[in-house]
Design a protein around this motif. Structure first.
Motif, PDB file in Angstrom:
ATOM      1  N   LEU A  29       3.258   6.643 -13.558  1.00 50.18           N
ATOM      2  CA  LEU A  29       3.077   7.145 -12.195  1.00 50.18           C
ATOM      3  C   LEU A  29       1.774   7.915 -12.060  1.00 50.18           C
ATOM      4  O   LEU A  29       1.070   7.799 -11.060  1.00 50.18           O
ATOM      5  CB  LEU A  29       4.263   8.040 -11.823  1.00 50.18           C
ATOM      6  N   ILE A  71       6.983   5.682  -4.561  1.00 47.41           N
ATOM      7  CA  ILE A  71       7.640   5.683  -5.871  1.00 47.41           C
ATOM      8  C   ILE A  71       7.108   6.840  -6.711  1.00 47.41           C
ATOM      9  O   ILE A  71       7.864   7.590  -7.317  1.00 47.41           O
ATOM     10  CB  ILE A  71       7.411   4.333  -6.589  1.00 47.41           C
ATOM     11  N   THR A  72       5.790   7.030  -6.684  1.00 49.70           N
ATOM     12  CA  THR A  72       5.203   8.117  -7.460  1.00 49.70           C
ATOM     13  C   THR A  72       5.689   9.477  -6.981  1.00 49.70           C
ATOM     14  O   THR A  72       6.162  10.305  -7.764  1.00 49.70           O
ATOM     15  CB  THR A  72       3.663   8.071  -7.323  1.00 49.70           C
ATOM     16  N   PHE A 100      -5.240   1.409   4.398  1.00 49.50           N
ATOM     17  CA  PHE A 100      -4.141   1.643   5.329  1.00 49.50           C
ATOM     18  C   PHE A 100      -3.507   3.014   5.115  1.00 49.50           C
ATOM     19  O   PHE A 100      -3.156   3.382   4.001  1.00 49.50           O
ATOM     20  CB  PHE A 100      -3.086   0.553   5.142  1.00 49.50           C
ATOM     21  N   LYS A 101      -3.398   3.774   6.183  1.00 50.32           N
ATOM     22  CA  LYS A 101      -2.770   5.103   6.184  1.00 50.32           C
ATOM     23  C   LYS A 101      -3.511   6.109   5.311  1.00 50.32           C
ATOM     24  O   LYS A 101      -3.007   7.187   5.054  1.00 50.32           O
ATOM     25  CB  LYS A 101      -1.313   5.031   5.736  1.00 50.32           C
ATOM     26  N   ARG A 102      -4.668   5.734   4.798  1.00 52.54           N
ATOM     27  CA  ARG A 102      -5.448   6.685   4.006  1.00 52.54           C
ATOM     28  C   ARG A 102      -6.679   7.056   4.815  1.00 52.54           C
ATOM     29  O   ARG A 102      -6.661   8.055   5.512  1.00 52.54           O
ATOM     30  CB  ARG A 102      -5.795   6.097   2.653  1.00 52.54           C
ATOM     31  N   GLU A 105      -6.193   6.225  -7.466  1.00 53.42           N
ATOM     32  CA  GLU A 105      -6.567   6.415  -6.062  1.00 53.42           C
ATOM     33  C   GLU A 105      -7.380   7.674  -5.892  1.00 53.42           C
ATOM     34  O   GLU A 105      -7.077   8.486  -5.041  1.00 53.42           O
ATOM     35  CB  GLU A 105      -5.296   6.537  -5.220  1.00 53.42           C
ATOM     36  N   SER A 163       0.831  -1.202   0.000  1.00 51.25           N
ATOM     37  CA  SER A 163       0.000   0.000   0.000  1.00 51.25           C
ATOM     38  C   SER A 163       0.870   1.259   0.000  1.00 51.25           C
ATOM     39  O   SER A 163       0.468   2.293  -0.509  1.00 51.25           O
ATOM     40  CB  SER A 163      -0.944  -0.014   1.205  1.00 51.25           C
ATOM     41  N   ALA A 164       2.071   1.181   0.560  1.00 51.80           N
ATOM     42  CA  ALA A 164       2.884   2.383   0.726  1.00 51.80           C
ATOM     43  C   ALA A 164       3.881   2.591  -0.411  1.00 51.80           C
ATOM     44  O   ALA A 164       4.170   3.724  -0.783  1.00 51.80           O
ATOM     45  CB  ALA A 164       3.629   2.332   2.058  1.00 51.80           C
ATOM     46  N   ILE A 210      -0.896   5.614 -11.435  1.00 54.30           N
ATOM     47  CA  ILE A 210      -0.981   5.141 -10.041  1.00 54.30           C
ATOM     48  C   ILE A 210      -1.792   6.129  -9.203  1.00 54.30           C
ATOM     49  O   ILE A 210      -2.693   5.757  -8.459  1.00 54.30           O
ATOM     50  CB  ILE A 210       0.428   4.977  -9.436  1.00 54.30           C
ATOM     51  N   VAL A 211      -1.467   7.418  -9.355  1.00 58.14           N
ATOM     52  CA  VAL A 211      -2.198   8.411  -8.565  1.00 58.14           C
ATOM     53  C   VAL A 211      -3.665   8.439  -8.979  1.00 58.14           C
ATOM     54  O   VAL A 211      -4.564   8.469  -8.147  1.00 58.14           O
ATOM     55  CB  VAL A 211      -1.604   9.824  -8.759  1.00 58.14           C
ATOM     56  N   MET A 247      12.359   7.647  -3.602  1.00 61.54           N
ATOM     57  CA  MET A 247      11.222   6.769  -3.847  1.00 61.54           C
ATOM     58  C   MET A 247      10.941   5.810  -2.703  1.00 61.54           C
ATOM     59  O   MET A 247      10.002   5.030  -2.773  1.00 61.54           O
ATOM     60  CB  MET A 247      11.451   5.979  -5.135  1.00 61.54           C
ATOM     61  N   PRO A 291       3.912   2.050  -3.835  1.00 66.29           N
ATOM     62  CA  PRO A 291       3.529   2.799  -5.041  1.00 66.29           C
ATOM     63  C   PRO A 291       3.414   4.298  -4.768  1.00 66.29           C
ATOM     64  O   PRO A 291       3.783   5.115  -5.614  1.00 66.29           O
ATOM     65  CB  PRO A 291       2.160   2.220  -5.401  1.00 66.29           C
ATOM     66  N   VAL A 292       2.943   4.644  -3.575  1.00 68.72           N
ATOM     67  CA  VAL A 292       2.813   6.056  -3.219  1.00 68.72           C
ATOM     68  C   VAL A 292       4.184   6.711  -3.197  1.00 68.72           C
ATOM     69  O   VAL A 292       4.399   7.775  -3.788  1.00 68.72           O
ATOM     70  CB  VAL A 292       2.149   6.180  -1.826  1.00 68.72           C
ATOM     71  N   PRO A 350       0.358   8.605   2.497  1.00 68.29           N
ATOM     72  CA  PRO A 350       0.501   7.236   3.012  1.00 68.29           C
ATOM     73  C   PRO A 350       1.691   6.488   2.436  1.00 68.29           C
ATOM     74  O   PRO A 350       1.547   5.406   1.898  1.00 68.29           O
ATOM     75  CB  PRO A 350      -0.820   6.579   2.576  1.00 68.29           C
TER      76      PRO A 350
END
Lengths: 335, 638
Positions: B15, A130-131, B255-257, B22, A124-125, B18-19, A274, A127-128, A287
């Protein structure tokens, strides 16, 4: 090229095994009981004993080998090949139980987030991070290269001094100050952007900019030095003498060579950016991975500590490999 | 150069994807920010406030506390009524037709399964002691501990799935045999207690007693064939696997969101719920949580810890000063402070709310005879501890350092926080008496006193308090001091091993009875970090536990606390904590200002949103002077 890639990939598990051993040895020695809350009531001693047995925290060697077994994927392979996994799944189904979890690389449970496994946290963490990191590196490249070239055109001029001092500020000003100031200015006072700053591409701007500053500053200094050196070399003089336009001299000839040191810096920089930043993630409420490096150690969350360290090590190896490959591609002289 | 740009461009597109995947969910009806992340949704494993807060939204026990009553009245919940036997030892609960979020009826076996889980050492419940008030509960926990030890001896280092299964079957049988809970029919639970426990219903209202859906949760049982222990695959607490019985159910838990809740369509009492969705984003930074409120991203911040919080309180005082006449008029009516704020003209300075909490900040004294390094411990002498207490200017700490409206404390239990309990006076600030006592103990003017070490953790503002204490004690008593700062884990370990002289500490009450605070000073209590032991104190608690007359019981407990705060001083009470909330009282209602601070957030109602009755909820007015100790909204105390 293929040999290089193969060699590095073979080295990777060995590097990870060494890092795992070192990390666990150090983390094991962190004082305190990971099964206890920092404040308030303590669990009863028999509860702590039961938990320790459950997580194999009562003996270093049993933890060491059982974690290695699970995380390396050996257990997964063994269970699959011996048919034990299928047998367990059948037994669970017969008993009316949910099918057992099967992860190839099982990094274990988190002691702090009791309902989460480390695999879940990482997936969960990561990809965030890395982006965010990639966006930060992209911004850093734009700012850093521009500032470096601008400064190198006329060394010790006002522009040069200005870009250098901004770079110095970028390196030395802590990101929690910049982050909080940006949050106060944009979302709070001007109403642009939101907190938590995650979920839409535009939300990336402020945190990525904050994260990029130290990298941008470093890239600016590398570029400036490289450019100054290149601009004094003979081939530039030849190019100028041939009547090549100044912008072509700067960007096509000089920058191409001045960029090589920046490229080799980009490998570790990208791995760092990253895998997250504790401060930027905290301030902008993102996150990502960075917070776990700090929190896991503070909470002595052994599984999470090892998990994030192994991920970081893997990224570092892979990015260095990527940079080496790009390097050869960009500069065929290197073998 | 250009060749490099192609992969970079490709990367950027990936990338952004990916964002983009979400996208933030639309804003919920009510968004709140907790102090920390929700760590577990397993009711029996909870101990953090943020977890308990969610538990009270998605789960419901047999009874509940009315958070809008001064005495936290017990009201029926899943049980539509209950009876208590005259000897106070048998409780009979009659269940109503309550439903789980999947429509199944809530049955007695769901409670039994949950309580058995709470008693298992395998579950590691911090609050298993609560359930151990049931007769046989302690015996069952002990039985399981022994059985597991036997299993480990019989199967050293080998796996035996059949034996583990058999042990688990035996455990379920042992629970049925040992623990005095009967279910005469599918709607009744009869519980027999070890001894009359007047605060038992407060505990039944606590999330550790909430039911879990037996036939669903059982599917996630995992037996460890090597140790015989049971654990649960954590997948059971994730939606859509999680089935709950409260006013809300979990829609998603990223998680964490954020954690998002929606109404439980099968909740038996839907008319008390005025919102359809709740979002709990994960915001850990104290400054960012205030900014999230300022930008309108959150409706309620549960703990305001930002470094500038004292300034927020000062601005609120300035706001009150501007409306002095109106404010005094409302206050004289004995109104709930939130109700007062609602009636004053709207002003952003009025969004901070400060109420007394059910917790105390104090400093531990190590009462052991000797220190770990072998030196004699001067703090073993109660006179020395009394002297240190008398030489502490608590008002200076509360008003000079903390500056958020906390009251100086002379007792451990916040006065007038528990029904008919009358707090002892405790010790004040008396430098002359302090010097006298220290001389009497053999250290005139601090001569011969070894250097006193003050142990603190880095965060939480303890450093300034420690410096003030050190300054007071050096100036008044003439003793030398040092301050040691430690990481929290090391700090906890040092307290546990009594490897300190004096250290910062705190305690919050879990239920509305003095024992919630006093039990931790028992000689053998696991949370007695002070190595304090006084047979007379222990005997008074024992006497109170056996006492059936509620008044006589309270008198014993009052005397017990008097020993702690006037004679023995195993700790030095500094101040009573406050709850600090950030919300706009003119926009919403449903947040209680009760010191116990357990919010039932499903009662939140946003004004003018077309949902709910928009009727303000508040504690009933108090007569003036009824609770002289109760302070008001960050004002300096009298």
């Amino acid at each position: 090229m293929l040999g290089l890639i193969l060699r590095r990939l073979v080295q990777l598990p060995i590097i990870l095994a060494v890092i795992y051993t070192l990390t666990l040895t150090l983390a094991w020695r962190i004082p305190g009981n990971p099964l206890e809350n920092p404040e308030g009531r303590r669990p009863a001693p028999e509860v702590v004993a039961a938990m320790k047995a459950q997580y194999r925290l009562d003996s270093f060697s049993s933890f060491y080998w059982s974690y290695l077994d699970n995380a390396s994927g050996i257990k997964f392979l063994r269970d699959t090949l011996s048919g034990r996994a299928a047998e367990q799944a059948r037994a669970a189904e017969a008993a009316g139980l949910a099918p057992p979890d099967r992860l190839v690389f099982d990094l274990g449970p988190s002691l702090q987030y009791r309902d989460r496994r480390v695999n879940e946290i990482v997936s969960s963490a990561l990809p965030v991070s890395i982006t965010l990191g990639a966006a930060a590196i992209a911004i850093a490249l734009v700012i850093g290269l521009a500032a470096g070239v601008a400064g190198a055109i006329k060394p010790n001029s006002l522009t040069d001094l200005l870009t250098l001092s901004i770079a110095l500020i970028g390196i030395s000003l802590p990101s929690f100050v910049i982050g909080a100031a940006l949050l106060l200015l944009f979302p709070v006072l001007l109403g642009w952007g939101r907190i938590p700053s995650w979920g839409r591409p535009v939300d990336l701007l402020l945190p990525a900019f904050t994260l990029s500053l130290p990298f941008a500053a470093y890239i600016a200094r590398l570029t400036r030095l490289g450019m100054i050196e290149q601009l004094q070399s003979d081939y530039i003089r030849t190019a100028r003498a041939k009547g090549v336009s100044e912008s072509a001299v700067l960007l096509k000839h000089a920058l191409k060579n001045a960029f090589l040191p920046v490229l080799s810096y980009l490998g570790p920089a990208a791995a760092f950016a990253m895998t997250g930043s504790f401060v930027v993630e905290r301030v902008f409420v993102i996150p990502g991975m960075g917070q776990h490096f700090v929190n896991a150690v503070q909470n002595k969350d052994l599984f999470l500590i090892i998990g994030v360290v192994l991920i970081f090590a893997t990224m570092l190896v892979l990015f260095n490999l990527l940079v080496d490959v790009l390097y050869r591609w960009a500069d065929p002289r290197i073998e | 150069m250009l060749r490099l740009l192609i992969p970079i461009a490709l990367l950027a597109v990936a990338l952004l994807a990916i964002v983009g995947a979400e996208r933030p969910a639309p804003r919920a009806d009510f968004t709140l920010i907790n102090r920390g992340d929700v760590t577990t949704l397993d009711f029996q494993q909870m101990s953090w406030n943020q977890d308990l807060r969610v538990a009270r939204l998605i789960g419901e026990g047999l009874v509940a506390n009315d958070v809008f009553s001064h005495d936290y009245t017990i009201v029926p919940a899943v049980a539509e009524r209950f009876e208590i036997s005259p000897d106070g030892r048998t409780y009979t609960f009659h269940l109503r037709d309550a439903r789980w979020s999947d429509g199944h009826p809530v049955e007695p076996r769901d409670f039994l399964y949950a309580w058995m889980r709470a008693l298992l050492p395998d579950v590691a419940a911090d609050y298993s002691g609560f359930v151990q008030h049931i007769k046989g509960g302690r015996a069952f926990s002990a039985w399981r501990t022994l059985a597991l030890a036997d299993f480990a001896r019989a199967h050293p280092g080998e796996s035996d799935p059949a034996a583990a299964r058999e042990l688990w079957d035996q455990t379920r049988k042992a629970f049925a045999d040992l623990v005095s809970i009967r279910t005469p029919d599918s709607r009744t639970i009869v519980v027999e207690l070890e001894r009359p426990t007047p605060f038992f219903l407060d505990m039944v209202a606590f999330p550790g007693f909430f039911p879990v859906r037996e036939d669903v949760v059982r599917r996630y049982e995992l037996l460890d064939p090597a140790t015989g222990r049971i654990k649960w695959n954590a997948a059971w607490t994730k939606p859509p696997n999680l089935v709950t019985n409260g006013p809300f159910e979990v829609e998603s838990w990223k998680f964490k969101r954020d954690l998002r809740l929606q109404r439980n369509p099968y909740y038996w009492n839907p008319s008390v719920v005025s919102i359809d969705s709740i979002s709990i984003p994960s915001v850990e930074d104290s400054v960012s949580s205030v900014m999230a409120f300022e930008t309108g991203a959150a409706d309620w911040v549960s703990d305001v810890l930002a470094p500038f919080r004292a300034e927020l309180v000062a601005r609120k005082r300035a706001f009150y000063a501007e409306h002095r006449a109106e404010y005094e008029k409302l206050k004289a009516q004995g109104l709930d402070p939130i109700e007062i704020d609602r009636r004053l003209p709207p002003d952003p300075r009025n969004n901070i709310h400060v109420f007394p909490a059910f917790g105390t900040y104090f400093w531990n004294f190590n009462c052991s005879r000797t220190l770990p390094d072998g030196r004699a411990n001067p703090l073993a002498d109660p006179r020395v501890r009394r002297a240190l207490a008398l030489a502490t200017d608590k008002r200076a700490i509360a008003e000079g350092i903390r500056r958020v409206g906390e009251q100086p404390a002379a007792t451990l239990i916040p006065p007038s926080s528990i029904g008919n309990y009358r707090s002892p006076a405790g010790l004040g600030f008396d430098p002359d008496k302090a010097r006298e006592l220290l001389a009497e103990a053999g250290y005139p003017g601090g001569k011969g006193f070894i250097t006193l070490d003050l142990l603190i953790t880095k965060d939480g503002g303890h450093e300034l308090v420690a410096q003030t204490l050190a300054k007071d004690w050096e100036r008044i008593l003439g003793i030398n001091t040092t301050i040691t700062v430690q990481e929290i884990k090391v700090f906890r370990e040092r307290l546990k091993n009594k490897n300190y002289m004096t250290a910062r500490a705190s305690w919050f009450g879990d239920y509305g009875d003095p024992t919630s605070f006093l039990d931790v000073s028992r000689t053998d209590d696991g949370n007695n970090d002070r190595a304090y032991s006084n047979p007379r104190f222990d005997a008074l608690l024992e006497k109170a536990a056996k006492e059936t007359d509620p008044d006589a019981r309270l008198r014993s407990l009052e005397e017990a606390e008097r020993i702690l705060v006037e004679d023995d001083l195993p700790f030095l009470p500094i101040l009573f904590y406050v709850n600090m909330y950030l919300f706009d009282a003119t926009k919403l209602t449903g947040i209680s200002s009760h010191p116990r601070g357990a919010q039932l957030l499903y009662r939140v109602d946003l004004f003018n949103d077309g949902k709910g009755t928009d009727k303000p909820l508040a504690l009933p007015p108090r007569k003036p002077g009824e609770h002289p100790h109760q302070t008001h909204d960050g004002e300096p105390g009298s």
